[in-house]
Design an enzyme around this catalytic site. Structure first.
Site, PDB file in Angstrom:
ATOM      1  N   PRO A   2       4.632   4.596   6.454  1.00 42.12           N
ATOM      2  CA  PRO A   2       4.964   5.610   7.476  1.00 42.12           C
ATOM      3  C   PRO A   2       5.499   4.939   8.746  1.00 42.12           C
ATOM      4  O   PRO A   2       4.890   4.024   9.274  1.00 42.12           O
ATOM      5  CB  PRO A   2       3.622   6.281   7.741  1.00 42.12           C
ATOM      6  CG  PRO A   2       2.766   5.955   6.568  1.00 42.12           C
ATOM      7  CD  PRO A   2       3.230   4.610   6.086  1.00 42.12           C
ATOM      8  N   GLU A   3       6.667   5.377   9.178  1.00 44.79           N
ATOM      9  CA  GLU A   3       7.293   4.831  10.385  1.00 44.79           C
ATOM     10  C   GLU A   3       7.094   5.840  11.523  1.00 44.79           C
ATOM     11  O   GLU A   3       6.604   6.940  11.309  1.00 44.79           O
ATOM     12  CB  GLU A   3       8.788   4.620  10.124  1.00 44.79           C
ATOM     13  CG  GLU A   3       9.085   3.625   9.018  1.00 44.79           C
ATOM     14  CD  GLU A   3       9.224   2.206   9.551  1.00 44.79           C
ATOM     15  OE1 GLU A   3       9.088   1.993  10.765  1.00 44.79           O
ATOM     16  OE2 GLU A   3       9.482   1.307   8.739  1.00 44.79           O
ATOM     17  N   HIS A  92      -8.442   8.508  -3.622  1.00 47.97           N
ATOM     18  CA  HIS A  92      -8.275   7.802  -2.350  1.00 47.97           C
ATOM     19  C   HIS A  92      -8.406   8.718  -1.134  1.00 47.97           C
ATOM     20  O   HIS A  92      -7.872   8.418  -0.077  1.00 47.97           O
ATOM     21  CB  HIS A  92      -6.941   7.054  -2.283  1.00 47.97           C
ATOM     22  CG  HIS A  92      -6.681   6.182  -3.471  1.00 47.97           C
ATOM     23  ND1 HIS A  92      -7.466   5.084  -3.753  1.00 47.97           N
ATOM     24  CD2 HIS A  92      -5.750   6.258  -4.449  1.00 47.97           C
ATOM     25  CE1 HIS A  92      -7.015   4.514  -4.868  1.00 47.97           C
ATOM     26  NE2 HIS A  92      -5.986   5.210  -5.310  1.00 47.97           N
ATOM     27  N   ARG A 111      -4.124   2.255   0.023  1.00 52.18           N
ATOM     28  CA  ARG A 111      -4.231   0.823   0.319  1.00 52.18           C
ATOM     29  C   ARG A 111      -5.215   0.520   1.447  1.00 52.18           C
ATOM     30  O   ARG A 111      -5.531  -0.641   1.725  1.00 52.18           O
ATOM     31  CB  ARG A 111      -2.839   0.257   0.622  1.00 52.18           C
ATOM     32  CG  ARG A 111      -1.954   0.332  -0.628  1.00 52.18           C
ATOM     33  CD  ARG A 111      -0.603  -0.260  -0.400  1.00 52.18           C
ATOM     34  NE  ARG A 111      -0.656  -1.687  -0.133  1.00 52.18           N
ATOM     35  CZ  ARG A 111       0.394  -2.419   0.228  1.00 52.18           C
ATOM     36  NH1 ARG A 111       1.570  -1.840   0.360  1.00 52.18           N
ATOM     37  NH2 ARG A 111       0.274  -3.695   0.457  1.00 52.18           N
TER      38      ARG A 111
END
Ligand SMILES: [Zn+2]
Length: 273
Positions: A2-3, A92, A111
């Site tokens: 994600p930017e 997750h 992650r």
């Protein structure tokens, strides 16, 4: 990853969902992400509190209550989804927020490089204190950047752009694209960029970020389409990921090389410096 535009899009999508709503329940499904989750502090500061404001600093979202703020970061693979129940549905899922009017938000991060932290009212946070100005904010100026970059004897302009201590939240895609748009060689030392070039670079960066935010949509569903891709894939990029494809300005093949362990994409022919 994600930017900044995805994070801004997420903030804008979350605002109408939870602003002025009270948090009724908060569940954590693990003890840590990138950092330990301060679950008792978060519960104390958030439960039965009403969300007063959402803000963004770089790639961090702050969800404010009268007691302080939840500091949320998506890391490499995090996202927030809206669900119809408090039960985790996706693998997750690490945290679940239940707001009034049956609004359920699930924080998912395979992650686990993201974070959920607490900032008590009136305090700063080490993760935010070191951040440079936001490229979309009002305090960033070409003159200011020229001054800061003047003290960086070695850093290339691309490495400088991607250093969150200098400018907050500019990732590889937006560094490559804005340098291309401004016609600046990614390896040019940051200290040699003139005020005029900084003006061009900052305005290019802002334009590209805003275009990407506009392409990202306004709801959580837009934020992640069903195939898992994110807003920036909808944006037509000029050079990023386009090695050997033709430059949209001069039609010579786009070049790629490694810079600080990241791929840099650029076109030699459209450089102005
Ligand atoms: Zn070109």
């Amino acid at each position: 990853m994600p930017e900044l535009p995805e994070v801004e899009t997420l903030k804008r999508a979350l605002t109408p969902l939870i602003l002025n709503k009270r948090l009724l329940e908060l569940r954590f499904l693990r003890k840590d992400l990138r950092f330990p989750i301060p679950s008792s502090q978060l519960r104390k500061g958030l439960l039965n509190q009403t969300v007063s404001k959402l803000t963004r600093e770089g790639k961090y979202i702050l969800v404010h209550t009268p007691e302080g703020a939840l500091l949320l970061h998506l890391g490499m693979s995090g996202r927030v989804t809206q669900s119809s129940s408090i039960k985790p549905v996706e693998k997750h899922t690490h945290a679940i927020f239940q707001f009034e009017q049956e609004t359920y938000l699930h924080y998912i991060d395979p992650r686990r490089f993201g974070c959920l932290l607490w900032i008590p009212k009136g305090q700063g946070h080490p993760l935010l204190d070191g951040l440079g100005p936001d490229p979309l904010g009002t305090e960033i100026t070409a003159k200011g950047m020229k001054l800061v970059a003047g003290n960086c004897s070695k850093a290339s302009i691309k490495t400088f752009l991607m250093d969150a201590k200098r400018i907050a939240g500019v990732g590889n895609i937006y560094a490559c694209e804005s340098l291309f748009a401004a016609g600046i060689h990614p390896q040019r030392p940051a200290r040699l960029i003139s005020t005029r070039q900084w003006e061009l670079l900052l305005s290019s960066l802002r334009k590209i970020l805003e275009k990407s935010i506009a392409a990202g949509g306004t709801t959580l569903r837009d934020f992640h389409s069903t195939d898992g891709s994110q807003g920036y894939y909808k944006l037509s990029l000029a050079v990023y990921g386009k090695e050997n494809l033709l430059c949209p300005v001069c039609s010579t093949p786009v070049k790629r090389f490694m810079q600080s362990a990241r791929s840099t994409f650029f076109c030699k022919s459209t450089l102005r410096c």
